[in-house]
Design a protein around this motif. Structure first.
Motif, PDB file in Angstrom:
ATOM      1  N   THR A 241     -16.239   4.385 -17.177  1.00 48.09           N
ATOM      2  CA  THR A 241     -15.209   4.853 -18.005  1.00 48.09           C
ATOM      3  C   THR A 241     -13.834   4.566 -16.975  1.00 48.09           C
ATOM      4  O   THR A 241     -13.611   4.996 -15.745  1.00 48.09           O
ATOM      5  CB  THR A 241     -14.625   5.881 -18.601  1.00 48.09           C
ATOM      6  OG1 THR A 241     -16.248   6.019 -19.491  1.00 48.09           O
ATOM      7  CG2 THR A 241     -13.710   6.018 -19.775  1.00 48.09           C
ATOM      8  N   SER A 242     -13.225   3.179 -17.793  1.00 43.28           N
ATOM      9  CA  SER A 242     -12.062   2.688 -16.714  1.00 43.28           C
ATOM     10  C   SER A 242     -10.624   2.467 -17.707  1.00 43.28           C
ATOM     11  O   SER A 242     -10.943   2.237 -18.588  1.00 43.28           O
ATOM     12  CB  SER A 242     -12.671   1.873 -16.028  1.00 43.28           C
ATOM     13  OG  SER A 242     -12.364   1.404 -15.041  1.00 43.28           O
ATOM     14  N   GLN A 243      -9.583   2.176 -16.704  1.00 40.04           N
ATOM     15  CA  GLN A 243      -8.588   1.644 -17.667  1.00 40.04           C
ATOM     16  C   GLN A 243      -8.249   0.355 -15.894  1.00 40.04           C
ATOM     17  O   GLN A 243      -8.483   0.556 -14.896  1.00 40.04           O
ATOM     18  CB  GLN A 243      -7.689   1.946 -17.163  1.00 40.04           C
ATOM     19  CG  GLN A 243      -8.084   3.611 -18.340  1.00 40.04           C
ATOM     20  CD  GLN A 243      -6.464   4.395 -18.234  1.00 40.04           C
ATOM     21  OE1 GLN A 243      -5.877   4.229 -17.566  1.00 40.04           O
ATOM     22  NE2 GLN A 243      -6.623   5.305 -19.363  1.00 40.04           N
ATOM     23  N   LEU A 244      -7.517  -0.697 -17.412  1.00 39.45           N
ATOM     24  CA  LEU A 244      -7.547  -1.707 -16.220  1.00 39.45           C
ATOM     25  C   LEU A 244      -5.834  -2.032 -16.470  1.00 39.45           C
ATOM     26  O   LEU A 244      -5.390  -1.676 -17.237  1.00 39.45           O
ATOM     27  CB  LEU A 244      -8.435  -2.790 -15.846  1.00 39.45           C
ATOM     28  CG  LEU A 244      -9.858  -3.558 -15.815  1.00 39.45           C
ATOM     29  CD1 LEU A 244     -10.517  -4.139 -16.399  1.00 39.45           C
ATOM     30  CD2 LEU A 244      -9.897  -2.816 -14.738  1.00 39.45           C
ATOM     31  N   TYR A 245      -5.141  -2.275 -15.058  1.00 33.79           N
ATOM     32  CA  TYR A 245      -3.655  -2.628 -15.557  1.00 33.79           C
ATOM     33  C   TYR A 245      -3.169  -3.813 -14.448  1.00 33.79           C
ATOM     34  O   TYR A 245      -3.945  -5.165 -14.441  1.00 33.79           O
ATOM     35  CB  TYR A 245      -2.620  -1.502 -13.992  1.00 33.79           C
ATOM     36  CG  TYR A 245      -3.521  -0.040 -15.091  1.00 33.79           C
ATOM     37  CD1 TYR A 245      -2.267   1.158 -15.605  1.00 33.79           C
ATOM     38  CD2 TYR A 245      -4.729   0.837 -13.991  1.00 33.79           C
ATOM     39  CE1 TYR A 245      -3.281   2.096 -16.010  1.00 33.79           C
ATOM     40  CE2 TYR A 245      -4.800   2.045 -14.620  1.00 33.79           C
ATOM     41  CZ  TYR A 245      -4.076   2.266 -15.209  1.00 33.79           C
ATOM     42  OH  TYR A 245      -4.429   4.131 -15.835  1.00 33.79           O
ATOM     43  N   PHE A 246      -2.222  -3.738 -15.359  1.00 30.04           N
ATOM     44  CA  PHE A 246      -0.893  -5.235 -15.190  1.00 30.04           C
ATOM     45  C   PHE A 246      -0.258  -4.892 -13.312  1.00 30.04           C
ATOM     46  O   PHE A 246       0.244  -4.092 -13.766  1.00 30.04           O
ATOM     47  CB  PHE A 246      -0.312  -5.590 -16.200  1.00 30.04           C
ATOM     48  CG  PHE A 246      -1.250  -5.884 -17.183  1.00 30.04           C
ATOM     49  CD1 PHE A 246      -1.720  -7.106 -17.647  1.00 30.04           C
ATOM     50  CD2 PHE A 246      -2.157  -4.902 -18.345  1.00 30.04           C
ATOM     51  CE1 PHE A 246      -2.683  -7.256 -18.441  1.00 30.04           C
ATOM     52  CE2 PHE A 246      -3.098  -4.946 -19.149  1.00 30.04           C
ATOM     53  CZ  PHE A 246      -3.402  -5.895 -19.687  1.00 30.04           C
ATOM     54  N   PRO A 247      -0.421  -6.393 -12.477  1.00 30.23           N
ATOM     55  CA  PRO A 247       0.857  -6.526 -11.546  1.00 30.23           C
ATOM     56  C   PRO A 247       2.293  -6.344 -11.739  1.00 30.23           C
ATOM     57  O   PRO A 247       2.765  -6.668 -13.451  1.00 30.23           O
ATOM     58  CB  PRO A 247       0.490  -7.710 -10.938  1.00 30.23           C
ATOM     59  CG  PRO A 247      -1.546  -7.551 -11.733  1.00 30.23           C
ATOM     60  CD  PRO A 247      -0.909  -7.116 -13.208  1.00 30.23           C
ATOM     61  N   GLY A 248       2.962  -5.573 -11.326  1.00 27.80           N
ATOM     62  CA  GLY A 248       4.306  -6.026 -11.784  1.00 27.80           C
ATOM     63  C   GLY A 248       5.248  -5.098 -12.959  1.00 27.80           C
ATOM     64  O   GLY A 248       5.905  -4.224 -12.619  1.00 27.80           O
ATOM     65  N   ASP A 249       4.253  -4.102 -13.600  1.00 20.77           N
ATOM     66  CA  ASP A 249       4.346  -2.838 -14.278  1.00 20.77           C
ATOM     67  C   ASP A 249       5.617  -1.675 -13.925  1.00 20.77           C
ATOM     68  O   ASP A 249       5.005  -1.231 -12.857  1.00 20.77           O
ATOM     69  CB  ASP A 249       3.297  -2.683 -14.529  1.00 20.77           C
ATOM     70  CG  ASP A 249       3.566  -1.578 -15.812  1.00 20.77           C
ATOM     71  OD1 ASP A 249       4.498  -0.604 -16.059  1.00 20.77           O
ATOM     72  OD2 ASP A 249       3.530  -1.605 -17.247  1.00 20.77           O
ATOM     73  N   LEU A 250       6.770  -1.413 -13.906  1.00 17.98           N
ATOM     74  CA  LEU A 250       7.360   0.011 -13.702  1.00 17.98           C
ATOM     75  C   LEU A 250       7.059   0.662 -13.144  1.00 17.98           C
ATOM     76  O   LEU A 250       6.910   1.438 -12.343  1.00 17.98           O
ATOM     77  CB  LEU A 250       8.987  -0.242 -14.532  1.00 17.98           C
ATOM     78  CG  LEU A 250       9.702  -1.647 -14.400  1.00 17.98           C
ATOM     79  CD1 LEU A 250      11.086  -1.353 -15.123  1.00 17.98           C
ATOM     80  CD2 LEU A 250       9.786  -1.892 -12.631  1.00 17.98           C
ATOM     81  N   HIS A 251       5.771   1.151 -13.825  1.00 20.35           N
ATOM     82  CA  HIS A 251       5.075   2.277 -13.821  1.00 20.35           C
ATOM     83  C   HIS A 251       3.827   2.715 -13.232  1.00 20.35           C
ATOM     84  O   HIS A 251       3.143   3.507 -13.241  1.00 20.35           O
ATOM     85  CB  HIS A 251       5.132   3.742 -15.257  1.00 20.35           C
ATOM     86  CG  HIS A 251       7.310   3.256 -15.248  1.00 20.35           C
ATOM     87  ND1 HIS A 251       7.413   4.653 -14.913  1.00 20.35           N
ATOM     88  CD2 HIS A 251       7.241   3.049 -16.836  1.00 20.35           C
ATOM     89  CE1 HIS A 251       8.700   4.358 -15.499  1.00 20.35           C
ATOM     90  NE2 HIS A 251       8.542   3.203 -16.476  1.00 20.35           N
ATOM     91  N   ASN A 252       3.149   1.262 -12.876  1.00 20.11           N
ATOM     92  CA  ASN A 252       1.958   1.647 -11.986  1.00 20.11           C
ATOM     93  C   ASN A 252       1.895   2.446 -11.143  1.00 20.11           C
ATOM     94  O   ASN A 252       0.802   3.490 -10.540  1.00 20.11           O
ATOM     95  CB  ASN A 252       1.933   0.038 -11.231  1.00 20.11           C
ATOM     96  CG  ASN A 252       1.381  -0.416 -12.242  1.00 20.11           C
ATOM     97  OD1 ASN A 252       0.430  -0.200 -13.077  1.00 20.11           O
ATOM     98  ND2 ASN A 252       2.042  -2.168 -12.522  1.00 20.11           N
ATOM     99  N   ALA A 253       3.452   2.818 -10.048  1.00 18.72           N
ATOM    100  CA  ALA A 253       3.507   3.769  -9.029  1.00 18.72           C
ATOM    101  C   ALA A 253       3.624   5.136  -9.453  1.00 18.72           C
ATOM    102  O   ALA A 253       3.664   5.945  -8.112  1.00 18.72           O
ATOM    103  CB  ALA A 253       4.505   3.030  -8.048  1.00 18.72           C
TER     104      ALA A 253
END
Length: 289
Positions: A241-253
């Motif tokens: 089970t996973s999630q993949l994220y998009f570069p540059g999103d303000l809330h990745n950090a």
């Protein structure tokens, strides 16, 4: 595949209580509730949690007013049906870390409260169910499913679900078709898949219920970065089970759910044909124990 519905979403009229009730009902329907823990194990875990709470009360000199406010808030969490949301946002990431500590293949992360099983299945190349003129940037998500040695896995599949361009999930917000942006995609004999969808938006977890009260009182933010949810499996191998994220999103950090990992970041490009964006991500599955 498209579903004929009005093209103007009404999902923003939903409430936290409605979404929470839906999440609670889904949890009860979909999960096997119960564990094989011994009496000693239950006593140890429950005892540690109770001790941690009492230690906090003593160390922070919690007042009766604060204690009663906590009781009232806990009651409201239940009334709003937000226990799945609360636990999945603030606790599940630690449970996931323990569960996947010994994996050698792809990284996992939390499931979250908005998974719905038995989504419509189709073979690759696939188009997720969506409304006519679904808002958002078209996204081609593709890749390959292999074992940890890089060998293609036959009969592999991906369950995929994500928020729409306004940050809402079907079956948890009004005005959306039941299976909007949800599907089960069967990979080809070489484990390869192509899934046409739209890029999801970042979103705030519901803030008009008990969890929102906590966020406001603590001065936290409620944002999750844009992400795609996945469950990837193949015969003889462990489901991930996973999630993949998009570069540059303000809330990745500073994801409120603490679910972002560097290994789960996508590499997204504009398509050469000008029809939106494309990203490739491969999954390596561990063998079953």
């Amino acid at each position: 595949m498209s579903v004929e519905t009005p093209t103007t979403p009404s999902e923003s009229t939903g409430t936290a209580a409605e979404a929470g009730a839906g999440a609670t009902a889904r949890f009860r329907a979909n999960k096997t509730i119960g564990a094989t823990s011994s009496q000693e194990r239950v006593a140890r875990l429950a005892g540690r949690v109770i001790k941690a709470v009492n230690d906090t009360v003593l160390e922070e000199e919690v007042t009766y007013d604060e204690y009663n406010a906590l009781k009232a808030w806990l009651i409201k969490v239940g009334e709003d049906g937000e226990w799945p949301l609360f636990l999945d946002v603030w606790v599940e990431h630690s449970v996931e870390e323990v569960a996947n500590a010994n994996r050698h293949g792809s990284k996992g992360t939390i499931e979250g409260p908005y998974y719905v099983p038995n989504s419509p299945a189709q073979k690759t190349p696939a188009v997720l169910p969506m409304r006519d003129n679904e808002p958002g940037t078209p996204l081609l998500f593709q890749g390959q499913i292999t074992n940890i040695d890089g060998e293609p896995l036959k009969d592999a599949k991906i369950e995929i679900w994500h928020a729409d361009d306004l940050g809402f999930y079907s079956q948890f917000a009004p005005g959306l078709p039941d299976w909007n942006l949800r599907g089960t995609v069967l990979a080809d004999d070489d484990g390869r898949f192509q899934i046409n969808t739209v890029q999801p938006a970042p979103y705030q977890i519901p803030t008009d219920g008990a969890c929102g009260q906590l966020i406001a009182a603590a001065g936290w933010h409620a944002w999750r970065p844009a992400h795609i949810h996945l469950k990837v499996s193949a015969p003889g191998h462990q489901l991930i089970t996973s999630q993949l994220y998009f570069p540059g999103d303000l809330h990745n950090a500073d994801d409120i759910a603490s679910a972002v990992k560097p290994e789960l970041m996508l590499d997204v490009h504009e398509r050469e044909d000008g029809r939106g964006r494309v990203t490739t991500y491969d999954f390596r599955l561990d063998p079953e124990d």
